[in-house]
Design a protein around this motif. Structure first.
Motif, PDB file in Angstrom:
ATOM      1  N   TYR A 124     -16.993  57.120 -57.148  1.00  0.00           N
ATOM      2  CA  TYR A 124     -16.362  56.278 -56.143  1.00  0.00           C
ATOM      3  C   TYR A 124     -15.282  57.028 -55.363  1.00  0.00           C
ATOM      4  O   TYR A 124     -14.909  56.614 -54.259  1.00  0.00           O
ATOM      5  CB  TYR A 124     -15.775  55.027 -56.784  1.00  0.00           C
ATOM      6  N   ASP A 125     -14.768  58.123 -55.923  1.00  0.00           N
ATOM      7  CA  ASP A 125     -13.787  58.952 -55.228  1.00  0.00           C
ATOM      8  C   ASP A 125     -14.433  60.110 -54.462  1.00  0.00           C
ATOM      9  O   ASP A 125     -13.798  60.707 -53.595  1.00  0.00           O
ATOM     10  CB  ASP A 125     -12.775  59.537 -56.217  1.00  0.00           C
ATOM     11  N   ALA A 126     -15.663  60.436 -54.809  1.00  0.00           N
ATOM     12  CA  ALA A 126     -16.311  61.617 -54.235  1.00  0.00           C
ATOM     13  C   ALA A 126     -16.422  61.583 -52.709  1.00  0.00           C
ATOM     14  O   ALA A 126     -16.142  62.593 -52.047  1.00  0.00           O
ATOM     15  CB  ALA A 126     -17.683  61.820 -54.864  1.00  0.00           C
ATOM     16  N   PRO A 127     -16.824  60.463 -52.087  1.00  0.00           N
ATOM     17  CA  PRO A 127     -16.926  60.477 -50.626  1.00  0.00           C
ATOM     18  C   PRO A 127     -15.605  60.788 -49.935  1.00  0.00           C
ATOM     19  O   PRO A 127     -15.563  61.549 -48.955  1.00  0.00           O
ATOM     20  CB  PRO A 127     -17.411  59.065 -50.293  1.00  0.00           C
ATOM     21  N   ARG A 128     -14.512  60.228 -50.458  1.00  0.00           N
ATOM     22  CA  ARG A 128     -13.200  60.468 -49.845  1.00  0.00           C
ATOM     23  C   ARG A 128     -12.759  61.920 -50.017  1.00  0.00           C
ATOM     24  O   ARG A 128     -12.231  62.528 -49.084  1.00  0.00           O
ATOM     25  CB  ARG A 128     -12.170  59.534 -50.474  1.00  0.00           C
ATOM     26  N   LEU A 129     -13.012  62.488 -51.199  1.00  0.00           N
ATOM     27  CA  LEU A 129     -12.545  63.837 -51.483  1.00  0.00           C
ATOM     28  C   LEU A 129     -13.431  64.910 -50.863  1.00  0.00           C
ATOM     29  O   LEU A 129     -12.935  65.936 -50.392  1.00  0.00           O
ATOM     30  CB  LEU A 129     -12.460  64.054 -52.995  1.00  0.00           C
ATOM     31  N   TYR A 130     -14.742  64.690 -50.889  1.00  0.00           N
ATOM     32  CA  TYR A 130     -15.660  65.755 -50.497  1.00  0.00           C
ATOM     33  C   TYR A 130     -16.506  65.438 -49.268  1.00  0.00           C
ATOM     34  O   TYR A 130     -17.095  66.349 -48.686  1.00  0.00           O
ATOM     35  CB  TYR A 130     -16.582  66.103 -51.676  1.00  0.00           C
ATOM     36  N   GLY A 131     -16.571  64.164 -48.888  1.00  0.00           N
ATOM     37  CA  GLY A 131     -17.341  63.813 -47.699  1.00  0.00           C
ATOM     38  C   GLY A 131     -16.923  64.583 -46.463  1.00  0.00           C
ATOM     39  O   GLY A 131     -17.776  65.146 -45.755  1.00  0.00           O
ATOM     40  N   PRO A 132     -15.611  64.652 -46.147  1.00  0.00           N
ATOM     41  CA  PRO A 132     -15.198  65.395 -44.952  1.00  0.00           C
ATOM     42  C   PRO A 132     -15.598  66.861 -44.989  1.00  0.00           C
ATOM     43  O   PRO A 132     -15.971  67.434 -43.961  1.00  0.00           O
ATOM     44  CB  PRO A 132     -13.671  65.224 -44.957  1.00  0.00           C
ATOM     45  N   GLN A 133     -15.537  67.491 -46.163  1.00  0.00           N
ATOM     46  CA  GLN A 133     -15.954  68.886 -46.277  1.00  0.00           C
ATOM     47  C   GLN A 133     -17.429  69.049 -45.941  1.00  0.00           C
ATOM     48  O   GLN A 133     -17.847  70.095 -45.454  1.00  0.00           O
ATOM     49  CB  GLN A 133     -15.720  69.403 -47.704  1.00  0.00           C
ATOM     50  N   LYS A 134     -18.209  67.989 -46.220  1.00  0.00           N
ATOM     51  CA  LYS A 134     -19.651  68.058 -46.006  1.00  0.00           C
ATOM     52  C   LYS A 134     -20.059  67.474 -44.665  1.00  0.00           C
ATOM     53  O   LYS A 134     -21.247  67.234 -44.425  1.00  0.00           O
ATOM     54  CB  LYS A 134     -20.370  67.362 -47.166  1.00  0.00           C
ATOM     55  N   GLY A 135     -19.082  67.229 -43.811  1.00  0.00           N
ATOM     56  CA  GLY A 135     -19.375  66.820 -42.450  1.00  0.00           C
ATOM     57  C   GLY A 135     -19.251  65.343 -42.165  1.00  0.00           C
ATOM     58  O   GLY A 135     -19.559  64.903 -41.044  1.00  0.00           O
ATOM     59  N   ALA A 136     -18.803  64.542 -43.121  1.00  0.00           N
ATOM     60  CA  ALA A 136     -18.715  63.101 -42.909  1.00  0.00           C
ATOM     61  C   ALA A 136     -17.517  62.738 -42.029  1.00  0.00           C
ATOM     62  O   ALA A 136     -16.408  63.231 -42.245  1.00  0.00           O
ATOM     63  CB  ALA A 136     -18.610  62.377 -44.246  1.00  0.00           C
ATOM     64  N   THR A 137     -17.754  61.863 -41.075  1.00  0.00           N
ATOM     65  CA  THR A 137     -16.668  61.311 -40.264  1.00  0.00           C
ATOM     66  C   THR A 137     -15.927  60.259 -41.088  1.00  0.00           C
ATOM     67  O   THR A 137     -16.435  59.810 -42.129  1.00  0.00           O
ATOM     68  CB  THR A 137     -17.219  60.649 -39.001  1.00  0.00           C
ATOM     69  N   PRO A 138     -14.741  59.825 -40.658  1.00  0.00           N
ATOM     70  CA  PRO A 138     -14.048  58.761 -41.404  1.00  0.00           C
ATOM     71  C   PRO A 138     -14.908  57.515 -41.592  1.00  0.00           C
ATOM     72  O   PRO A 138     -14.888  56.887 -42.654  1.00  0.00           O
ATOM     73  CB  PRO A 138     -12.812  58.486 -40.544  1.00  0.00           C
ATOM     74  N   GLU A 139     -15.664  57.165 -40.561  1.00  0.00           N
ATOM     75  CA  GLU A 139     -16.538  55.986 -40.660  1.00  0.00           C
ATOM     76  C   GLU A 139     -17.655  56.225 -41.682  1.00  0.00           C
ATOM     77  O   GLU A 139     -18.031  55.313 -42.435  1.00  0.00           O
ATOM     78  CB  GLU A 139     -17.139  55.661 -39.289  1.00  0.00           C
ATOM     79  N   GLN A 140     -18.190  57.439 -41.713  1.00  0.00           N
ATOM     80  CA  GLN A 140     -19.247  57.749 -42.670  1.00  0.00           C
ATOM     81  C   GLN A 140     -18.721  57.780 -44.101  1.00  0.00           C
ATOM     82  O   GLN A 140     -19.427  57.413 -45.036  1.00  0.00           O
ATOM     83  CB  GLN A 140     -19.904  59.080 -42.303  1.00  0.00           C
TER      84      GLN A 140
END
Length: 274
Positions: A124-140
């Motif tokens: 549940y923490d992974a998207p916030r911590l690593y999503g941006p590194q993998k190209g995720a926008t704040p909305e994603q």
């Protein structure tokens, strides 16, 4: 004055230098030191601990091709193709952020499996911590968090340390009965890491940031050095957040200079010690 005893034990600088190449560069600059290339379950783990199957080998993180919706299916296909009695799997440094959904499409069961998790993060923490590194926008990132929380397969394993490793692959493998273990700590134990004989231990990786304290190699090495009362220096090709209480040195940030940066680092650290 006797020459300082130094251990060079870096992880890889992803896409730039392997852990062995980084250790060799440090040794060239120092002229004389022991080398112990390290990994945490991510890229390069199979090089330092033979027999490990790396998720990053088939779904590698590539800064030039970021897509947070990359599927983990290729990793499932790799595991499904293996015929072994026991697996040791390394999780870290992958491009996916799909909570293992792609992998589970093609993989229903595995033999007894030990999973080396590069980080202690939960899904549940992974998207916030690593999503941006993998190209995720704040909305994603918000959409990925919602998707992870809605996946009922993850819920029983969502509090396991490491279940969020490799975009949630840890939880997906746990759902198949795998044992999750801290990658860096386990690799250090397997390789017999002991800082006590040394005056200085040099470690690091390509990027040192807030996620480093989630259990990556530099953090675990620094933790053990502090416990042993041994000086430790951590380098990063890029440093956005230092490791608390440890010398943290940013290199030039130029990938073409990485080896030269490391050759120059060792003598600088020895000179600073007087």
């Amino acid at each position: 004055m006797p020459r300082a005893s130094v251990l060079a034990c870096p992880a890889s600088l992803k896409g730039v230098l392997s852990a062995r190449e980084a250790a060799d560069a440090l040794a060239r600059g120092l002229g004389d030191c022991d080398r112990l290339p390290l990994a945490d379950g991510g890229e390069g783990t199979a090089d330092v601990v033979p027999g490990v199957v790396e998720a990053a080998s088939v779904i590698p993180f590539d800064p030039a091709r970021l897509d947070p919706f990359t599927s983990s299916r290729p990793f499932g296909e790799l595991l499904a193709s293996l015929s072994v009695d026991r697996l040791v799997v390394g999780l870290g440094g992958t491009a996916n952020m799909d909570a293992g959904a792609g992998m589970l499409e093609v993989l229903e069961a595995r033999p007894p499996t030990t999973v080396l998790c590069a980080v202690a993060t939960t899904p549940y923490d992974a998207p916030r911590l690593y999503g941006p590194q993998k190209g995720a926008t704040p909305e994603q990132v918000v959409a990925l968090e919602a998707r992870f929380r809605a996946d009922e397969r993850l819920a029983p394993y969502a509090q396991l340390p490491g279940s969020g490793a490799a975009g949630g692959l840890g939880a997906a493998l746990a759902s198949l009965g795998a044992e999750l273990v801290p990658g860096a700590a386990t690799v250090l134990d397997l390789l017999g890491f002991d800082p006590r004989p040394y005056d200085l231990v040099i470690t690091g990786e390509g990027r040192v940031d807030a996620t480093t304290a989630e259990g990556k190699v530099p953090f675990e090495v620094a933790r053990r050095c502090r416990a042993a009362g041994v000086r430790c220096a951590v380098f990063g090709g890029v440093v956005t957040q230092a490791i608390h209480g440890v010398e943290t040195i940013a290199l030039s940030g130029d990938p073409s200079r990485a080896a030269a940066d490391l050759e120059e680092l060792g003598p600088r650290l020895l000179d600073a010690a007087g």
